[in-house]
Design a protein around this motif. Sequence first.
Motif, PDB file in Angstrom:
ATOM      1  N   SER A 132     -26.495 112.619  25.815  1.00 31.72           N
ATOM      2  CA  SER A 132     -25.821 112.398  24.535  1.00 31.72           C
ATOM      3  C   SER A 132     -26.198 113.480  23.531  1.00 31.72           C
ATOM      4  O   SER A 132     -25.349 114.021  22.817  1.00 31.72           O
ATOM      5  CB  SER A 132     -26.172 111.019  23.983  1.00 31.72           C
ATOM      6  OG  SER A 132     -25.509 110.776  22.761  1.00 31.72           O
TER       7      SER A 132
ATOM      8  N   PRO B 213     -21.380 110.163  21.946  1.00 37.51           N
ATOM      9  CA  PRO B 213     -22.089 108.883  22.052  1.00 37.51           C
ATOM     10  C   PRO B 213     -22.105 108.345  23.478  1.00 37.51           C
ATOM     11  O   PRO B 213     -21.255 107.558  23.871  1.00 37.51           O
ATOM     12  CB  PRO B 213     -21.275 107.962  21.120  1.00 37.51           C
ATOM     13  CG  PRO B 213     -19.894 108.529  21.141  1.00 37.51           C
ATOM     14  CD  PRO B 213     -20.073 110.027  21.263  1.00 37.51           C
ATOM     15  N   ILE B 214     -23.061 108.791  24.271  1.00 43.65           N
ATOM     16  CA  ILE B 214     -23.215 108.311  25.651  1.00 43.65           C
ATOM     17  C   ILE B 214     -24.447 107.430  25.668  1.00 43.65           C
ATOM     18  O   ILE B 214     -25.579 107.914  25.619  1.00 43.65           O
ATOM     19  CB  ILE B 214     -23.370 109.485  26.621  1.00 43.65           C
ATOM     20  CG1 ILE B 214     -22.146 110.409  26.529  1.00 43.65           C
ATOM     21  CG2 ILE B 214     -23.556 108.987  28.047  1.00 43.65           C
ATOM     22  CD1 ILE B 214     -22.286 111.679  27.321  1.00 43.65           C
TER      23      ILE B 214
END
Length: 399
Positions: A351, A357-358
Amino acid sequence: MTGAMLRGLRNPFRSATRGVVVVSLLALVIGLLALMIQATLASRERIAAMDQRVRTLIELREAGAFGTGGFGGDHPVGEALGFNLDTLAKALRIPHARHLARVDEYVYHPDVDASRRNAYAMVIGLHPGAALRAIGEVDYENARIIAGRSLGPADAQARVAVVGRLYARQRLGIGEPSAAALGDRELVLNGQPFQVIGIYTTQNDFGDNHVFIPIEAFRATYRPGDKLSKIFVTVDSVAHVEPVVADLKAIPEVDVVTTPEAVSTARTTLGSLSVASAYAAIVLFAIGAVLIVFVLMLSTRERLREIGTLKAIGASNRELVIQFLAEAVTVSGLGGLGALAVAAALARVLSRAVGLPIAFDTTMIVLILAGSIAFAALGSLYPVAKGARLSPLEAIRRE
């Protein structure tokens, strides 16, 4: 049936070393596969959101100004072409004002510190709740909070500030942004103390070298009068942009700038990331499929005599299918459990690396579960087909 299932559960560990290696590799593949798929989805969602947002964003600059226009613009307060609160009132009075979602006025002040490597910074006064649009940022609303919080309605009269990551590191000595690192940290602007309540990032050093403060605190600190540097108009839909732009252009002291072109670099970058992630996911899926199919194929070949013996003493094809399915599910299931650990460890790292947004969340778990099921199904195809066609005599002869 129970015996066939138990054999399937035990078979992967008849060679303990191979079982551990296979499960470890499969865990890495499934975990990375889930991360790549989520990166692809996140980049595509970001592109879609950016397109919708930017197509409805209009920027007003003082007529003749270039880029930021500089603090105070090109005309002193009081002149007919002054870019100030009167300009804002005109924007709010246009016939299509009912289509405007919001209008935000911004005031900028260049902050120069010769003692620092990156001496240039910008102090930006804005209404609490407005988007953190950093000057020089490609995606105008991509500044995201990475520590603390943003400015809120309760901060309208407060001396509080949100700073960029580069500013925090070089001027405040905050290496790793976090709420704990903020503490009661303060900075001084024009002799006035401001409490730092948040740190943002745009993934760009120039954009990360700004300070956002409430516009009323800015006016009290720098005393710009009613002068403005920029006005941002957000239109409620793409269909209303053209008539709003036409009405805004009728205001003589402003230049109207729409921003689709300004985000072309960000869109290209995110598009490339999406394509790269998708290709990586395809490659990882192929690797995982080949890995588990090869392992179960090897396992089946090693146990041809066992399979023939089972069929000779009355084992049905159904029992063999259950055994092979149990073996494939066991290997893939253990790989999926390992993938949870891999994804949890790497999600935050990825991220930060790609600026998307991981997160290790429900979506990630579902992706890992789906990957495990897919590999279990693929891995069971060869042994099921082979075992169903194999006769006891053929198995003994091949052995």
